[in-house]
Scaffold this motif. Sequence first.
Motif, short mmCIF file in Angstrom:
data_model
loop_
_atom_site.label_atom_id
_atom_site.label_comp_id
_atom_site.label_asym_id
_atom_site.label_seq_id
_atom_site.Cartn_x
_atom_site.Cartn_y
_atom_site.Cartn_z
N LEU A 1 30.09 -48.59 -74.12
CA LEU A 1 30.34 -49.87 -74.79
C LEU A 1 29.14 -50.26 -75.64
CD1 LEU A 1 31.80 -51.89 -71.77
CD2 LEU A 1 33.06 -50.60 -73.50
N SER A 2 29.43 -50.92 -76.75
CA SER A 2 28.37 -51.43 -77.60
C SER A 2 27.74 -52.66 -76.95
CB SER A 2 28.94 -51.82 -78.97
OG SER A 2 29.84 -52.92 -78.81
N ALA A 3 26.54 -52.99 -77.37
CA ALA A 3 25.86 -54.19 -76.85
C ALA A 3 26.69 -55.44 -77.15
CB ALA A 3 24.46 -54.30 -77.45
N ARG A 4 27.36 -55.46 -78.30
CA ARG A 4 28.20 -56.62 -78.65
C ARG A 4 29.32 -56.81 -77.62
NH1 ARG A 4 33.04 -57.30 -81.35
NH2 ARG A 4 33.27 -59.26 -82.47
N THR A 5 29.99 -55.72 -77.28
CA THR A 5 31.07 -55.79 -76.29
C THR A 5 30.52 -56.21 -74.93
OG1 THR A 5 32.38 -54.12 -77.46
CG2 THR A 5 32.89 -54.46 -75.14
N VAL A 6 29.42 -55.61 -74.53
CA VAL A 6 28.82 -55.93 -73.24
C VAL A 6 28.38 -57.39 -73.21
CG1 VAL A 6 26.93 -55.42 -71.64
CG2 VAL A 6 28.12 -53.55 -72.80
N ALA A 7 27.79 -57.88 -74.29
CA ALA A 7 27.36 -59.27 -74.35
C ALA A 7 28.55 -60.21 -74.18
CB ALA A 7 26.64 -59.54 -75.67
N ARG A 8 29.63 -59.93 -74.88
CA ARG A 8 30.82 -60.76 -74.78
C ARG A 8 31.41 -60.76 -73.37
NH1 ARG A 8 34.99 -60.74 -79.87
NH2 ARG A 8 33.84 -62.39 -80.85
N LEU A 9 31.31 -59.63 -72.74
CA LEU A 9 31.90 -59.45 -71.41
C LEU A 9 31.06 -60.05 -70.30
CD1 LEU A 9 34.34 -58.15 -70.02
CD2 LEU A 9 33.07 -56.01 -69.97
N GLN B 1 19.45 -55.25 -75.24
CA GLN B 1 18.59 -54.31 -75.96
C GLN B 1 17.26 -54.16 -75.24
OE1 GLN B 1 17.68 -55.53 -79.96
NE2 GLN B 1 16.73 -53.59 -80.48
N ARG B 2 16.68 -55.27 -74.79
CA ARG B 2 15.41 -55.22 -74.08
C ARG B 2 15.55 -54.42 -72.78
NH1 ARG B 2 14.83 -60.14 -72.66
NH2 ARG B 2 14.91 -59.88 -70.43
N TRP B 3 16.64 -54.67 -72.03
CA TRP B 3 16.86 -53.92 -70.79
C TRP B 3 16.96 -52.42 -71.08
CZ3 TRP B 3 21.15 -57.30 -68.09
CH2 TRP B 3 20.57 -58.48 -67.62
N CYS B 4 17.63 -52.07 -72.18
CA CYS B 4 17.75 -50.65 -72.55
C CYS B 4 16.38 -50.08 -72.91
CB CYS B 4 18.72 -50.47 -73.71
SG CYS B 4 20.44 -50.80 -73.28
N GLY C 1 14.34 -49.44 -69.91
CA GLY C 1 14.90 -48.46 -68.99
C GLY C 1 15.66 -49.06 -67.81
N ALA C 2 15.79 -50.39 -67.80
CA ALA C 2 16.52 -51.05 -66.71
C ALA C 2 18.02 -50.84 -66.84
CB ALA C 2 16.21 -52.54 -66.70
N LEU C 3 18.47 -50.53 -68.04
CA LEU C 3 19.88 -50.29 -68.30
C LEU C 3 19.98 -49.01 -69.13
CD1 LEU C 3 22.68 -51.64 -67.91
CD2 LEU C 3 22.33 -52.79 -70.09
N GLY D 1 19.45 -46.93 -84.63
CA GLY D 1 19.07 -47.53 -83.36
C GLY D 1 20.21 -48.15 -82.59
N LYS D 2 21.44 -48.00 -83.06
CA LYS D 2 22.57 -48.54 -82.30
C LYS D 2 22.67 -47.80 -80.98
CE LYS D 2 27.45 -49.46 -82.19
NZ LYS D 2 28.65 -49.72 -82.90
N ARG D 3 22.85 -48.56 -79.92
CA ARG D 3 22.91 -47.97 -78.60
C ARG D 3 24.25 -48.28 -77.96
NH1 ARG D 3 19.14 -45.50 -76.70
NH2 ARG D 3 17.02 -45.52 -77.39
N MET D 4 24.73 -47.33 -77.18
CA MET D 4 25.95 -47.50 -76.40
C MET D 4 25.56 -47.45 -74.93
SD MET D 4 28.33 -47.86 -78.69
CE MET D 4 29.93 -47.48 -78.00
#
Length: 159
Positions: free
Chosen positions: A11-19, A28-31, A34-36, A45-48
Amino acid sequence: MNDEAVAGVMLSARTVARLTGRTCRTLQRWCEEGALPSVAVNGKGKRMIPVDALAPLLPLPLDDGLRTLLGRVEGGDGEAALALGLMLMEAGKGATALAWFQEAAETGNADAMHWLYQAYFQGLGTPRNRTLGIKWLAEAALRGHAIALRQIEQLRLGP
């Protein structure tokens, strides 16, 4: 979808944020810390984020059905966004459900528009806003939603 594909839903950060109600910046910071866990998918730099890593943050229990649904939502499936919104509403997560009804409505889904009408008109998961509710009722009716059409007709004729 095979078992490996279901287990590998990203999932994209946008989807995760909404959820989850977290901000994209927090995710993004957690990623970065290394916490996520996340996977870079392009040079920008897009992360899934793997859905399985999110289980403790999710407002619904994670199972194969939800994994599949979230994969469809990530792919822009309006019907899946509506189904997710309905699951969240049933779980008492009205404010989160509203975001998914909005997502589905943006794809032209008349049922989602009718749910937005109900949410705003009755104040389900959001402060009551009858003007915005009527706007969504009209949008649903314009797309041929049978119940919305009847409700508009009743409003037009009065009690």
